[in-house]
Write a protein that holds these residues in place. Structure first.
Motif, PDB file in Angstrom:
ATOM      1  N   THR A  90      -0.918 -10.744  29.363  1.00  0.00           N
ATOM      2  CA  THR A  90      -1.265 -11.696  28.307  1.00  0.00           C
ATOM      3  C   THR A  90      -0.396 -11.547  27.064  1.00  0.00           C
ATOM      4  O   THR A  90      -0.525 -12.345  26.135  1.00  0.00           O
ATOM      5  N   LYS A  91       0.459 -10.544  27.043  1.00  0.00           N
ATOM      6  CA  LYS A  91       1.280 -10.290  25.858  1.00  0.00           C
ATOM      7  C   LYS A  91       2.127 -11.504  25.498  1.00  0.00           C
ATOM      8  O   LYS A  91       2.184 -11.901  24.326  1.00  0.00           O
ATOM      9  N   ASP A  92       2.787 -12.085  26.480  1.00  0.00           N
ATOM     10  CA  ASP A  92       3.668 -13.226  26.235  1.00  0.00           C
ATOM     11  C   ASP A  92       3.220 -14.476  26.984  1.00  0.00           C
ATOM     12  O   ASP A  92       4.010 -15.406  27.183  1.00  0.00           O
ATOM     13  N   TYR A  93       1.959 -14.486  27.409  1.00  0.00           N
ATOM     14  CA  TYR A  93       1.457 -15.621  28.184  1.00  0.00           C
ATOM     15  C   TYR A  93       0.343 -16.311  27.399  1.00  0.00           C
ATOM     16  O   TYR A  93      -0.727 -15.726  27.193  1.00  0.00           O
ATOM     17  N   PRO A  94       0.562 -17.540  26.926  1.00  0.00           N
ATOM     18  CA  PRO A  94      -0.469 -18.226  26.132  1.00  0.00           C
ATOM     19  C   PRO A  94      -1.696 -18.555  26.976  1.00  0.00           C
ATOM     20  O   PRO A  94      -1.588 -19.233  28.003  1.00  0.00           O
ATOM     21  N   SER A  95      -2.844 -18.074  26.550  1.00  0.00           N
ATOM     22  CA  SER A  95      -4.062 -18.288  27.336  1.00  0.00           C
ATOM     23  C   SER A  95      -5.282 -17.934  26.496  1.00  0.00           C
ATOM     24  O   SER A  95      -5.200 -17.196  25.510  1.00  0.00           O
ATOM     25  N   GLN A  96      -6.414 -18.471  26.928  1.00  0.00           N
ATOM     26  CA  GLN A  96      -7.699 -18.019  26.410  1.00  0.00           C
ATOM     27  C   GLN A  96      -8.087 -16.758  27.164  1.00  0.00           C
ATOM     28  O   GLN A  96      -7.825 -16.654  28.362  1.00  0.00           O
ATOM     29  N   GLN A  97      -8.697 -15.796  26.494  1.00  0.00           N
ATOM     30  CA  GLN A  97      -8.952 -14.504  27.120  1.00  0.00           C
ATOM     31  C   GLN A  97     -10.428 -14.119  27.007  1.00  0.00           C
ATOM     32  O   GLN A  97     -11.039 -14.302  25.953  1.00  0.00           O
ATOM     33  N   ILE A  98     -10.949 -13.587  28.108  1.00  0.00           N
ATOM     34  CA  ILE A  98     -12.328 -13.110  28.161  1.00  0.00           C
ATOM     35  C   ILE A  98     -12.314 -11.690  28.716  1.00  0.00           C
ATOM     36  O   ILE A  98     -11.718 -11.428  29.771  1.00  0.00           O
ATOM     37  N   VAL A  99     -12.948 -10.757  28.006  1.00  0.00           N
ATOM     38  CA  VAL A  99     -13.008  -9.363  28.436  1.00  0.00           C
ATOM     39  C   VAL A  99     -14.461  -9.020  28.741  1.00  0.00           C
ATOM     40  O   VAL A  99     -15.340  -9.164  27.881  1.00  0.00           O
ATOM     41  N   ILE A 100     -14.708  -8.557  29.962  1.00  0.00           N
ATOM     42  CA  ILE A 100     -16.062  -8.237  30.408  1.00  0.00           C
ATOM     43  C   ILE A 100     -16.184  -6.729  30.601  1.00  0.00           C
ATOM     44  O   ILE A 100     -15.383  -6.117  31.321  1.00  0.00           O
ATOM     45  N   GLY A 101     -17.177  -6.114  29.961  1.00  0.00           N
ATOM     46  CA  GLY A 101     -17.426  -4.683  30.126  1.00  0.00           C
ATOM     47  C   GLY A 101     -17.060  -3.877  28.889  1.00  0.00           C
ATOM     48  O   GLY A 101     -16.048  -4.132  28.238  1.00  0.00           O
ATOM     49  N   LYS A 102     -17.881  -2.883  28.571  1.00  0.00           N
ATOM     50  CA  LYS A 102     -17.671  -2.067  27.374  1.00  0.00           C
ATOM     51  C   LYS A 102     -16.377  -1.249  27.457  1.00  0.00           C
ATOM     52  O   LYS A 102     -15.712  -1.037  26.442  1.00  0.00           O
ATOM     53  N   LEU A 103     -16.030  -0.765  28.659  1.00  0.00           N
ATOM     54  CA  LEU A 103     -14.830   0.065  28.785  1.00  0.00           C
ATOM     55  C   LEU A 103     -13.572  -0.725  28.441  1.00  0.00           C
ATOM     56  O   LEU A 103     -12.668  -0.214  27.768  1.00  0.00           O
ATOM     57  N   GLY A 104     -13.506  -1.961  28.906  1.00  0.00           N
ATOM     58  CA  GLY A 104     -12.348  -2.794  28.594  1.00  0.00           C
ATOM     59  C   GLY A 104     -12.273  -3.120  27.116  1.00  0.00           C
ATOM     60  O   GLY A 104     -11.192  -3.084  26.510  1.00  0.00           O
ATOM     61  N   ILE A 105     -13.417  -3.438  26.518  1.00  0.00           N
ATOM     62  CA  ILE A 105     -13.458  -3.750  25.085  1.00  0.00           C
ATOM     63  C   ILE A 105     -13.030  -2.541  24.264  1.00  0.00           C
ATOM     64  O   ILE A 105     -12.214  -2.650  23.338  1.00  0.00           O
ATOM     65  N   ASP A 106     -13.573  -1.368  24.599  1.00  0.00           N
ATOM     66  CA  ASP A 106     -13.223  -0.146  23.870  1.00  0.00           C
ATOM     67  C   ASP A 106     -11.750   0.207  24.049  1.00  0.00           C
ATOM     68  O   ASP A 106     -11.093   0.665  23.109  1.00  0.00           O
ATOM     69  N   PHE A 107     -11.228   0.000  25.269  1.00  0.00           N
ATOM     70  CA  PHE A 107      -9.824   0.329  25.523  1.00  0.00           C
ATOM     71  C   PHE A 107      -8.898  -0.552  24.698  1.00  0.00           C
ATOM     72  O   PHE A 107      -7.925  -0.065  24.099  1.00  0.00           O
ATOM     73  N   LEU A 108      -9.170  -1.848  24.645  1.00  0.00           N
ATOM     74  CA  LEU A 108      -8.324  -2.757  23.871  1.00  0.00           C
ATOM     75  C   LEU A 108      -8.378  -2.431  22.384  1.00  0.00           C
ATOM     76  O   LEU A 108      -7.365  -2.518  21.681  1.00  0.00           O
ATOM     77  N   LYS A 109      -9.565  -2.017  21.904  1.00  0.00           N
ATOM     78  CA  LYS A 109      -9.679  -1.619  20.499  1.00  0.00           C
ATOM     79  C   LYS A 109      -8.855  -0.357  20.236  1.00  0.00           C
ATOM     80  O   LYS A 109      -8.191  -0.249  19.203  1.00  0.00           O
ATOM     81  N   SER A 110      -8.901   0.591  21.165  1.00  0.00           N
ATOM     82  CA  SER A 110      -8.150   1.838  20.983  1.00  0.00           C
ATOM     83  C   SER A 110      -6.644   1.610  21.006  1.00  0.00           C
ATOM     84  O   SER A 110      -5.883   2.370  20.412  1.00  0.00           O
ATOM     85  N   GLN A 111      -6.214   0.538  21.699  1.00  0.00           N
ATOM     86  CA  GLN A 111      -4.795   0.212  21.780  1.00  0.00           C
ATOM     87  C   GLN A 111      -4.364  -0.771  20.696  1.00  0.00           C
ATOM     88  O   GLN A 111      -3.213  -1.210  20.685  1.00  0.00           O
ATOM     89  N   HIS A 112      -5.325  -1.089  19.798  1.00  0.00           N
ATOM     90  CA  HIS A 112      -5.054  -2.023  18.695  1.00  0.00           C
ATOM     91  C   HIS A 112      -4.521  -3.358  19.214  1.00  0.00           C
ATOM     92  O   HIS A 112      -3.543  -3.902  18.705  1.00  0.00           O
ATOM     93  N   TYR A 113      -5.183  -3.864  20.247  1.00  0.00           N
ATOM     94  CA  TYR A 113      -4.800  -5.142  20.848  1.00  0.00           C
ATOM     95  C   TYR A 113      -5.010  -6.247  19.817  1.00  0.00           C
ATOM     96  O   TYR A 113      -6.113  -6.437  19.298  1.00  0.00           O
ATOM     97  N   SER A 114      -3.955  -6.976  19.514  1.00  0.00           N
ATOM     98  CA  SER A 114      -3.978  -7.897  18.374  1.00  0.00           C
ATOM     99  C   SER A 114      -4.456  -9.302  18.719  1.00  0.00           C
ATOM    100  O   SER A 114      -4.900 -10.040  17.839  1.00  0.00           O
TER     101      SER A 114
END
Length: 275
Positions: free
Chosen positions: A98-122
């Motif tokens: 999704t870094k260079d791919y324009p799209s709507q994004q949905i994240v399911i699950g606490k582990l994925g949400i926490d991981f993206l936060k830890s990686q400072h996903y913008s």
């Protein structure tokens, strides 16, 4: 005393890991049988979906622009831990895609949400958590409503290959990549169609009910990969605990021997002082 307490703690962890291993083994057999028995059905259903989309485009102009033409990417992870690296690997693939791919994004699950936060996903995304890793019928219908109008639906999840191998994968639920191959199949007359009812009504049905079925199958595949990963992870944790117990028991023997020698020397010293 400290060593004895450490041994009790390690033994407890070993027992917990053993319990998780046994539970995972039972669940793995059950889910694997259920998944492998329905894979062919879901694959055939997916192929029909691709053929129907192509057939609709060449037969009825009303269905040429099915959906809003945009793409939604769904990341499926877990709410719970002890699944090894499967959630993190899927999250990494999601970030890369999704870094260079324009799209709507949905994240399911606490582990994925926490991981993206830890990686400072913008990038912005919609975060969803279900009561369990396998959504209920109502939760699944709500998710289908969110993705119903998108022209392309991609799912990033962990796919079961073998018990020792679970791979992060991207799956196209709308089968847009298969429409080209559908052209060749129709030219070769591999399929003969009698379409009832009208084509646009069939597309509406597939856009809701079939997406629901294919998405449910993806969740089931993800659960199979998670359980297999937990089985291997807990088995390894059990082996590590066994090795640690061996070292701790050796340390305890040495400590008891040192304590016995110390008491012997103290007793000998006390006797000599009385002579």
């Amino acid at each position: 005393r400290d060593l004895t307490e450490e041994i009790l703690t390690t033994q407890t962890l070993k027992d917990i890991a053993q319990s998780y291993t046994e539970i995972s083994s039972i669940r793995l057999r059950k889910i694997r049988k259920q998944t492998e028995g329905s894979r062919r059905f879901f694959q055939d259903l997916s192929n029909i979906f691709a053929l129907l989309r192509y057939f609709a485009k060449i037969k009825d102009p009303k269905t040429q622009n099915s959906g809003n033409g945009k793409t939604v990417v769904i990341l499926i992870t877990s709410n719970f831990r002890f699944y090894g690296k499967v959630s993190n690997n899927a999250s990494k693939l999601f970030m890369q895609y999704t870094k260079d791919y324009p799209s709507q994004q949905i994240v399911i699950g606490k582990l994925g949400i926490d991981f993206l936060k830890s990686q400072h996903y913008s990038q912005s995304y919609s975060a969803l958590t279900f009561k369990t890793d396998m959504p209920s019928h109502i939760e699944m219908m709500e998710l289908v409503k969110l993705i119903k109008n998108y022209g392309r639906v991609l799912v990033v999840y962990s796919e079961f290959k073998t018990i020792l191998n679970q791979v992060a994968t991207i799956k196209d639920l709308t089968q847009t990549q298969k429409e080209a191959s559908a052209t060749d199949r129709l030219k070769r007359k591999d399929y003969t169609f009698i379409l009832e009812p009208e084509i646009h009504k069939m597309i509406e049905f597939f856009d809701s009910q079939i997406k629901n079925v294919l998405l449910s199958a993806t969740f089931l595949e993800t659960e199979l990969a998670r359980v297999a990963s937990r089985l291997i992870t807990m088995d390894q944790a059990q082996a590590n605990a066994k090795d640690l117990l061996k070292k701790q028991n050796q340390q305890l023997i040495f400590a008891k021997r040192a304590l016995f020698n110390k008491k012997t020397l103290e007793t000998w010293a006390a006797l000599r002082s009385q002579i």
